[in-house]
Scaffold this motif. Structure first.
Motif, PDB file in Angstrom:
ATOM      1  N   ILE A   1      -9.914  38.500 -50.999  1.00  0.00           N
ATOM      2  CA  ILE A   1      -8.585  38.961 -51.428  1.00  0.00           C
ATOM      3  C   ILE A   1      -7.862  39.660 -50.283  1.00  0.00           C
ATOM      4  O   ILE A   1      -6.689  39.398 -49.994  1.00  0.00           O
ATOM      5  CB  ILE A   1      -8.717  39.887 -52.654  1.00  0.00           C
ATOM      6  CG1 ILE A   1      -9.179  39.072 -53.858  1.00  0.00           C
ATOM      7  CG2 ILE A   1      -7.382  40.567 -52.966  1.00  0.00           C
ATOM      8  CD1 ILE A   1      -9.512  39.879 -55.068  1.00  0.00           C
ATOM      9  N   MET A   2      -8.611  40.536 -49.567  1.00  0.00           N
ATOM     10  CA  MET A   2      -8.007  41.231 -48.425  1.00  0.00           C
ATOM     11  C   MET A   2      -7.492  40.222 -47.399  1.00  0.00           C
ATOM     12  O   MET A   2      -6.392  40.355 -46.851  1.00  0.00           O
ATOM     13  CB  MET A   2      -9.046  42.143 -47.742  1.00  0.00           C
ATOM     14  CG  MET A   2      -9.248  43.486 -48.425  1.00  0.00           C
ATOM     15  SD  MET A   2     -10.835  44.238 -47.951  1.00  0.00           S
ATOM     16  CE  MET A   2     -10.563  44.573 -46.224  1.00  0.00           C
ATOM     17  N   PHE A   3      -8.318  39.195 -47.174  1.00  0.00           N
ATOM     18  CA  PHE A   3      -7.953  38.212 -46.160  1.00  0.00           C
ATOM     19  C   PHE A   3      -6.708  37.426 -46.589  1.00  0.00           C
ATOM     20  O   PHE A   3      -5.816  37.179 -45.778  1.00  0.00           O
ATOM     21  CB  PHE A   3      -9.128  37.268 -45.906  1.00  0.00           C
ATOM     22  CG  PHE A   3      -8.859  36.252 -44.850  1.00  0.00           C
ATOM     23  CD1 PHE A   3      -8.742  36.643 -43.528  1.00  0.00           C
ATOM     24  CD2 PHE A   3      -8.706  34.916 -45.160  1.00  0.00           C
ATOM     25  CE1 PHE A   3      -8.483  35.718 -42.535  1.00  0.00           C
ATOM     26  CE2 PHE A   3      -8.446  33.987 -44.181  1.00  0.00           C
ATOM     27  CZ  PHE A   3      -8.333  34.393 -42.866  1.00  0.00           C
ATOM     28  N   LEU A   4      -6.653  37.063 -47.879  1.00  0.00           N
ATOM     29  CA  LEU A   4      -5.485  36.311 -48.358  1.00  0.00           C
ATOM     30  C   LEU A   4      -4.219  37.140 -48.213  1.00  0.00           C
ATOM     31  O   LEU A   4      -3.165  36.622 -47.814  1.00  0.00           O
ATOM     32  CB  LEU A   4      -5.688  35.885 -49.815  1.00  0.00           C
ATOM     33  CG  LEU A   4      -6.737  34.773 -50.002  1.00  0.00           C
ATOM     34  CD1 LEU A   4      -6.920  34.457 -51.476  1.00  0.00           C
ATOM     35  CD2 LEU A   4      -6.329  33.530 -49.225  1.00  0.00           C
ATOM     36  N   ILE A   5      -4.315  38.449 -48.520  1.00  0.00           N
ATOM     37  CA  ILE A   5      -3.150  39.327 -48.348  1.00  0.00           C
ATOM     38  C   ILE A   5      -2.683  39.291 -46.894  1.00  0.00           C
ATOM     39  O   ILE A   5      -1.490  39.171 -46.593  1.00  0.00           O
ATOM     40  CB  ILE A   5      -3.483  40.763 -48.782  1.00  0.00           C
ATOM     41  CG1 ILE A   5      -3.746  40.803 -50.285  1.00  0.00           C
ATOM     42  CG2 ILE A   5      -2.356  41.724 -48.418  1.00  0.00           C
ATOM     43  CD1 ILE A   5      -4.243  42.137 -50.796  1.00  0.00           C
ATOM     44  N   LEU A   6      -3.671  39.347 -45.975  1.00  0.00           N
ATOM     45  CA  LEU A   6      -3.341  39.326 -44.553  1.00  0.00           C
ATOM     46  C   LEU A   6      -2.650  38.029 -44.153  1.00  0.00           C
ATOM     47  O   LEU A   6      -1.703  38.036 -43.361  1.00  0.00           O
ATOM     48  CB  LEU A   6      -4.624  39.474 -43.745  1.00  0.00           C
ATOM     49  CG  LEU A   6      -4.883  40.884 -43.300  1.00  0.00           C
ATOM     50  CD1 LEU A   6      -6.356  41.097 -43.076  1.00  0.00           C
ATOM     51  CD2 LEU A   6      -4.121  41.132 -42.023  1.00  0.00           C
ATOM     52  N   VAL A   7      -3.154  36.923 -44.693  1.00  0.00           N
ATOM     53  CA  VAL A   7      -2.560  35.627 -44.365  1.00  0.00           C
ATOM     54  C   VAL A   7      -1.110  35.596 -44.855  1.00  0.00           C
ATOM     55  O   VAL A   7      -0.208  35.150 -44.135  1.00  0.00           O
ATOM     56  CB  VAL A   7      -3.384  34.483 -44.997  1.00  0.00           C
ATOM     57  CG1 VAL A   7      -2.661  33.159 -44.840  1.00  0.00           C
ATOM     58  CG2 VAL A   7      -4.747  34.410 -44.348  1.00  0.00           C
ATOM     59  N   VAL A   8      -0.895  36.109 -46.078  1.00  0.00           N
ATOM     60  CA  VAL A   8       0.471  36.142 -46.614  1.00  0.00           C
ATOM     61  C   VAL A   8       1.363  36.981 -45.699  1.00  0.00           C
ATOM     62  O   VAL A   8       2.478  36.574 -45.343  1.00  0.00           O
ATOM     63  CB  VAL A   8       0.472  36.706 -48.056  1.00  0.00           C
ATOM     64  CG1 VAL A   8       1.897  36.956 -48.527  1.00  0.00           C
ATOM     65  CG2 VAL A   8      -0.231  35.741 -48.985  1.00  0.00           C
TER      66      VAL A   8
ATOM     67  N   LEU B   1      -9.702  46.721 -41.025  1.00  0.00           N
ATOM     68  CA  LEU B   1      -9.569  46.016 -42.303  1.00  0.00           C
ATOM     69  C   LEU B   1      -9.670  44.502 -42.122  1.00  0.00           C
ATOM     70  O   LEU B   1     -10.345  43.814 -42.886  1.00  0.00           O
ATOM     71  CB  LEU B   1      -8.231  46.376 -42.971  1.00  0.00           C
ATOM     72  CG  LEU B   1      -8.155  47.805 -43.514  1.00  0.00           C
ATOM     73  CD1 LEU B   1      -6.795  48.066 -44.129  1.00  0.00           C
ATOM     74  CD2 LEU B   1      -9.255  48.052 -44.541  1.00  0.00           C
ATOM     75  N   THR B   2      -9.010  43.987 -41.090  1.00  0.00           N
ATOM     76  CA  THR B   2      -9.064  42.543 -40.867  1.00  0.00           C
ATOM     77  C   THR B   2     -10.487  42.086 -40.582  1.00  0.00           C
ATOM     78  O   THR B   2     -10.988  41.129 -41.179  1.00  0.00           O
ATOM     79  CB  THR B   2      -8.177  42.161 -39.664  1.00  0.00           C
ATOM     80  OG1 THR B   2      -6.925  42.801 -39.810  1.00  0.00           O
ATOM     81  CG2 THR B   2      -7.989  40.684 -39.564  1.00  0.00           C
ATOM     82  N   VAL B   3     -11.132  42.803 -39.639  1.00  0.00           N
ATOM     83  CA  VAL B   3     -12.485  42.413 -39.267  1.00  0.00           C
ATOM     84  C   VAL B   3     -13.419  42.546 -40.468  1.00  0.00           C
ATOM     85  O   VAL B   3     -14.263  41.685 -40.722  1.00  0.00           O
ATOM     86  CB  VAL B   3     -12.972  43.279 -38.090  1.00  0.00           C
ATOM     87  CG1 VAL B   3     -14.429  43.028 -37.801  1.00  0.00           C
ATOM     88  CG2 VAL B   3     -12.152  42.985 -36.864  1.00  0.00           C
ATOM     89  N   MET B   4     -13.228  43.610 -41.237  1.00  0.00           N
ATOM     90  CA  MET B   4     -14.090  43.832 -42.380  1.00  0.00           C
ATOM     91  C   MET B   4     -13.945  42.701 -43.398  1.00  0.00           C
ATOM     92  O   MET B   4     -14.935  42.193 -43.910  1.00  0.00           O
ATOM     93  CB  MET B   4     -13.734  45.169 -43.028  1.00  0.00           C
ATOM     94  CG  MET B   4     -14.802  45.721 -43.925  1.00  0.00           C
ATOM     95  SD  MET B   4     -14.251  47.247 -44.671  1.00  0.00           S
ATOM     96  CE  MET B   4     -14.705  48.431 -43.437  1.00  0.00           C
TER      97      MET B   4
ATOM     98  N   GLY C   1       1.893  42.121 -35.811  1.00  0.00           N
ATOM     99  CA  GLY C   1       0.663  41.975 -35.018  1.00  0.00           C
ATOM    100  C   GLY C   1      -0.391  41.129 -35.699  1.00  0.00           C
ATOM    101  O   GLY C   1      -1.198  40.489 -35.029  1.00  0.00           O
ATOM    102  N   SER C   2      -0.388  41.109 -37.042  1.00  0.00           N
ATOM    103  CA  SER C   2      -1.382  40.294 -37.740  1.00  0.00           C
ATOM    104  C   SER C   2      -1.254  38.825 -37.335  1.00  0.00           C
ATOM    105  O   SER C   2      -2.245  38.112 -37.249  1.00  0.00           O
ATOM    106  CB  SER C   2      -1.210  40.439 -39.256  1.00  0.00           C
ATOM    107  OG  SER C   2       0.029  39.911 -39.648  1.00  0.00           O
TER     108      SER C   2
END
Lengths: 300, 320
Positions: A40-47, A278-281, A96-97
């Motif tokens: 879920i965290m990763f999908l948020i980042l992708v968005v 957070l991203t790496v995690m 930056g993401s």
């Protein structure tokens, strides 16, 4: 996902079974709460990475300097405050993401691509001269500290994003080759490979149609974890001035700029670091979850 | 045993030659050369040419490489730093003790803390302490070490003012960098000790020990931990090797003038002999540490020792 489908199609040979196997991997993955959280965290980042250019303007919001607004602490207007050039840190982190994701995927693409070729050649022709030469080469590269190799390559070829990707890709390739080789070795003695050989299939076709699709599981796991590690490496390289250059809002480059002001304005270094963590995690959690979900020992 | 050691030492030679060749190629085949970098862009072409001649930068690539390797093999001469004109040997050795101290601090912190937390996590599996330790482990692996370093500086040097920000003049200077360098290895060590302890604790002999009424403390430390120690020892050995070459960025942040700082400086100025000298030195040392770990491994595990003796006996009978 398409590749997994193809792979499982070969193994079990039926549409119903194919669905059930993929579904069972998904079921095991979903049962793992931490892995699901990571997803879920990763999908948020992708968005965020995709939506950033729709909401923000690179010239106006990310790099334009506004000295009257500099060093404003976190407030409702600027959630993470502004930096030494009066730029909003929150907006820069969102942007930056994009850089971290893009460069991270590029690095893993290079190392996975090269590693697949090297690893499958040396695994398939195990014990041959080719295998020995390739593996000794990997040994030599592995004996050089990875950071150092990347630094030498970037400072040699010049500072730019493609060079950074190439340098990090090359320095992680030996490890990837090792992993691919190990999984090729474990597959190449199975019956379906023997069957393919007895049918007179060419070596090239056996390698790329029969062996590699079946070795894709460990490669996906290693690839995911490798993106996580690459994001850290990218930030580290940018931090010492050998990667993405300011004013690009790469998180490591932001930290590098903030470091000089850190003693008086410590809030400058909090947010970019937390973004990296957070991203790496999230990627680490996904990778670990995938490993557990794909591990045949856990199937029962 | 002697044969094994000699074989491992001989295997080092091609690896070291390979390293020198790879680095020599990267440094020499990429644009920019040491003479221009040392003198600056605005220097006169004649001056650059003179320096090139002096440093031996003129000549074919292979000619220079074989000269370089020949000097090492025949005379043990690792060349002279382009920048300081000192022998590479002295350059490396005057810096090395800083890196060594940092590595020892990091290894001590990560091994002791890692093993203790790993054991705690294993014996309290699936309870609050285990969950907390697992969360810490995840946090440590997800954190770039340089950022952890900055955070530690802000907390302990800027806010609390109990430790120095940078430098390398007293043992206090090595606490923060030591913790920073330990972070990643700490996570590995915790994970490894936890899983190793859990694996051993499922063995039959542990159940036997419990059944015959051995106190829990002894079950954990005498029966489980002793058997779980092997993979942990290997990990510490491997960590030690990497620690020597992997602290480049940490040395930069904390201003420690060790090998890492020397390498970065030299790479930027294309000071080829120093770069190759440093890397060969680090690689040699970490290989020797790995070898030592394997030997220690054999001595502390009676099973391995017995296996080794058996192989030897078989070899002897086969020769007869």
């Amino acid at each position: 996902m398409i590749r997994i489908n193809a792979n499982i199609d070969k193994k079990s040979g039926g549409i119903i079974k194919r669905r059930s196997q993929l579904a069972s991997i998904w079921f095991r993955f979903r049962k793992n709460k931490m892995a699901f959280l990571g997803l879920i965290m990763f999908l948020i980042l992708v968005v965020i990475a995709f939506a950033a250019p729709l909401v923000l303007d690179y010239e106006r919001d990310i790099i334009s300097q506004n000295i009257s607004q500099r060093f404003l602490g976190p407030s409702s207007q600027h959630i993470f405050g502004t930096d030494q050039f009066g730029r909003d840190i929150f907006k820069r982190i969102l942007w930056g993401s994009r850089l971290s994701m893009f460069v991270g995927l590029g690095v893993v693409g290079i190392s996975l691509g090269g590693g697949t070729i090297i690893g499958s050649l040396s695994g398939y022709y195990e014990g041959s001269v080719l295998d020995n030469v390739l593996m000794r080469f990997c040994d030599m590269f592995l004996a050089i500290p990875g950071t150092l190799l990347a630094i030498a390559l970037v400072s040699g070829f010049g500072n730019s994003i493609p060079n950074l990707m190439l340098a990090l890709g090359i320095s992680t390739m030996p490890k990837m080759s090792r992993i691919v080789r190990a999984s090729v070795l474990s597959i190449k003695n199975q019956e379906f490979v023997e069957a393919a050989i007895s049918c007179g299939t060419s070596d090239f076709r056996i390698m790329f149609r029969h062996i590699i699709p079946n070795a894709v599981g460990p490669m996906i796991v290693e690839g995911t974890l490798s993106v996580a590690r690459s994001i850290i490496s990218i930030a580290s390289m940018s931090f010492i001035g050998l990667g993405v250059q300011p004013p690009n809002p790469e998180w490591g480059a932001m930290l590098s700029e903030a470091k000089a002001q850190m003693i008086n304005y410590p809030y400058l270094v909090y947010a970019p670091g937390i973004a990296i963590v957070l991203t790496v995690m999230s990627l680490t959690l996904i990778g670990d979850g995938l490993r557990d979900a794909l591990d045949p020992k856990m199937k029962n | 045993m002697t044969k094994f050691i000699i074989k491992r030492l001989l295997m080092l030679i091609p690896v070291l030659l390979g390293i020198s060749f790879i680095l020599f190629s990267i440094m020499n085949l990429t644009p920019g050369d040491a003479a221009t970098l040392l003198l600056g862009d605005s220097s006169k072409p004649e001056a650059v040419e003179m320096l090139r001649e002096e440093l031996g930068l003129n000549g074919g690539f292979f000619e220079r490489y074989f000269n370089y390797i020949g000097n090492i093999l025949l005379r043990g001469d690792f060349g002279i730093s382009y920048r300081t004109k000192n022998p590479v040997f002295t350059e490396v050795f005057t810096r090395f003790h800083y890196t060594l101290r940092l590595a020892f601090a990091a290894i001590a912190i990560s091994s002791i803390l890692g093993v203790l937390l790993g054991i705690l996590s294993a014996i309290k599996q699936y309870t609050a302490p285990d969950n907390i330790i697992t969360a810490i482990t995840l946090g440590l692996t997800s954190m770039p070490d340089f950022w952890l370093g900055l955070m530690l500086i802000i907390l302990f040097a800027v806010k609390l003012r109990i430790l120095p920000i940078s430098g390398a003049t007293s043992w206090k200077h090595f606490i923060l960098p030591g913790f920073t360098a330990a972070a990643n290895y700490l996570a590995n060590t915790i994970r490894m000790s936890r899983s190793s302890m859990l694996e051993v604790s499922r063995m039959d002999y542990i159940r036997t020990a419990r059944a015959k009424g051995v106190p829990e403390k002894d079950v954990i430390f005498k029966h489980t931990f002793k058997n779980a120690l092997m993979p942990i020892v290997t990990l510490v050995g491997v960590n030690m090797g990497w620690q020597l070459g992997g602290t480049i960025i940490i040395e930069q942040i904390f201003g420690i003038p060790g090998i890492g700082s020397l390498m970065i400086q030299s790479i930027r100025l294309k000071d080829v002999p120093v770069v190759i000298g440093c890397v060969m030195f680090v690689a040699l040392l970490s290989s020797l540490i790995n070898l030592a770990t394997d030997i220690i491994y054999m001595y502390i595990d009676p099973r391995l020792r017995a296996q080794f003796a058996k192989v030897k006996k078989k070899a002897v009978t086969a020769n007869d």
